[in-house]
Design a protein around this motif. Structure first.
Motif, short mmCIF file in Angstrom:
data_model
loop_
_atom_site.label_atom_id
_atom_site.label_comp_id
_atom_site.label_asym_id
_atom_site.label_seq_id
_atom_site.Cartn_x
_atom_site.Cartn_y
_atom_site.Cartn_z
N VAL A 289 38.99 51.40 43.71
CA VAL A 289 39.03 51.18 45.16
C VAL A 289 39.37 49.74 45.55
CG1 VAL A 289 37.44 53.02 45.79
CG2 VAL A 289 36.52 50.79 45.18
N THR A 290 39.17 48.81 44.63
CA THR A 290 39.44 47.43 45.01
C THR A 290 40.92 47.09 44.90
OG1 THR A 290 39.05 46.69 42.77
CG2 THR A 290 37.16 46.69 44.25
N LYS B 250 43.53 47.90 46.47
CA LYS B 250 44.29 47.62 47.67
C LYS B 250 43.87 46.33 48.37
CE LYS B 250 43.82 51.80 49.36
NZ LYS B 250 43.80 52.92 50.33
N THR B 251 42.69 45.83 48.05
CA THR B 251 42.20 44.69 48.83
C THR B 251 42.09 43.41 48.02
OG1 THR B 251 39.96 45.44 48.37
CG2 THR B 251 40.90 46.07 50.48
N ARG B 252 42.04 43.50 46.71
CA ARG B 252 41.86 42.27 45.93
C ARG B 252 43.19 41.60 45.63
NH1 ARG B 252 36.75 42.06 41.97
NH2 ARG B 252 37.28 39.87 42.25
N CYS B 253 43.18 40.29 45.70
CA CYS B 253 44.39 39.52 45.41
C CYS B 253 43.96 38.28 44.63
CB CYS B 253 45.10 39.13 46.71
SG CYS B 253 46.46 37.99 46.45
N VAL C 60 49.59 42.65 50.09
CA VAL C 60 48.22 43.13 49.81
C VAL C 60 47.24 42.48 50.80
CG1 VAL C 60 46.34 43.13 48.13
CG2 VAL C 60 48.67 43.61 47.38
N CYS C 61 47.35 41.15 50.92
CA CYS C 61 46.44 40.43 51.82
C CYS C 61 46.69 40.80 53.27
CB CYS C 61 46.59 38.92 51.63
SG CYS C 61 45.87 38.36 50.08
N ALA D 130 45.06 44.07 53.84
CA ALA D 130 43.59 43.97 53.75
C ALA D 130 43.02 43.22 54.95
CB ALA D 130 43.19 43.27 52.45
N GLN E 40 43.13 45.47 57.96
CA GLN E 40 42.03 46.45 57.92
C GLN E 40 40.71 45.81 58.30
OE1 GLN E 40 42.10 47.97 53.94
NE2 GLN E 40 43.75 49.44 54.34
#
Ligand SMILES: [Zn+2]
Lengths: 210, 90
Positions: free
Chosen positions: B7-8, B10-13, B45-46, B49, B52
């Motif tokens: 799940v991470t 899509k949000t982790r960079c 990605v950021c 995120a 969102q």
């Protein structure tokens, strides 16, 4: 949810009449002040303190300070903006006493200055449809915000929740705008991680409003 | 920029995390902060995120706050309206 002292909030035609009543310490004026501002300010106090129990103490202290200083309130900013500043100031003083939050000239925050870029959050949306949509999100967000380290949490609450400008939030905390931005980006990064897999489900902008 | 999973994803960079880690918390280099902000704008990605998170914050802010307890409010009203300036007789 009726209360024995439910009142008509329109007793005072405008803010100046309410202020007059407050200066006279009229019971109705004090009641109106609380009915109108206490819920949002209590939430703000909880967000800043990261502790719901301490939030009521902050709110009580802030309202007492506000009424003590009501004679010096000149109305250059709205009453709501002024109260928000007093709550923020009161919370920061308590946090600083608890350990150390960087604040500078903490009394200056109370100054009844112009509204600048402060957003009027006291009259925010109260759409019941959106409230149902947001119930679970609210709990998740509240918990995630509470888990943030104190300095990051305060930067996030002032800037992203309260809608203060970067300049005003930095000035309130007595730090540089760059330092405020770093705290904010760290807070947002932490929230991204904490809420990963959940925020996808957040309603898109505008959903739920009429 | 690999290694994130489930799940991470899509949000982790990792690039953003590295940039933010380089920033001194108390006295950051404004140029480095500018790099962080530029990254947030150009990194897909950021960007997603942050978008969102911003939507979540907007929804969060719109939730009607709970009222304080009636006993708390009544006690506070009592204190506020009975309090007088010291020199003023009651
Ligand atoms: Zn990125």
């Amino acid at each position: 949810m009726e209360k024995p002292w439910d009142i008509d909030l329109q007793v005072y035609d405008d803010e100046s009449e309410l202020l007059h009543g407050l200066r006279q310490r009229e019971r109705m004026a004090c009641t109106c002040l609380l009915k109108y501002y206490a819920p949002r300010l209590l939430r703000l106090a909880g967000q800043l303190m990261g502790d719901a129990d301490e939030a009521e103490d902050v709110l009580q202290e802030a309202f007492i300070r506000a009424c003590d200083r009501i004679d010096s309130f000149r109305g250059e900013s709205g009453l709501g903006t002024w109260l928000h500043r007093i709550v923020i100031n009161t919370a920061l003083m308590r946090l600083r006493a608890r350990k150390s939050v960087t604040t500078d000239d903490i009394e200056g925050v109370i100054a009844d200055g112009p509204e600048s870029n402060w957003q009027s959050v006291s009259s925010g949306a109260r759409d019941p449809g959106q409230q149902v949509l947001g119930a679970e999100l609210f709990d998740r967000m509240s918990a995630a915000i509470e888990r943030l380290p104190e300095s990051l949490r305060i930067a996030f609450v002032l800037r992203d929740i309260e809608g203060m400008s970067t300049h005003d939030a930095a000035a309130t905390l007595g730090i540089s705008e760059s330092a405020l931005k770093v705290r904010l980006h760290r807070a947002r990064l932490a929230l991204r991680k904490d809420l990963a897999g959940y925020v996808d489900a957040a309603p898109p902008k505008g959903t739920g409003s009429q | 920029m690999t290694g994130e999973k489930s799940v991470t994803q899509k949000t982790r960079c990792s690039e953003l995390e590295a940039l933010i880690q380089q920033c001194d918390g108390d006295n950051p280099d404004p140029e480095l902060v500018e790099q962080v902000e530029q990254h947030l704008e150009i990194c897909p990605v950021c960007h997603e995120a942050e978008d969102q998170l911003t939507r979540a914050v907007v929804a969060y802010r719109s939730v009607t706050p709970a009222e304080p307890s009636a006993s708390f409010e009544e006690a506070l009203v009592d204190r506020l309206c009975h309090k007088r300036d010291p020199e003023e007789p009651r």
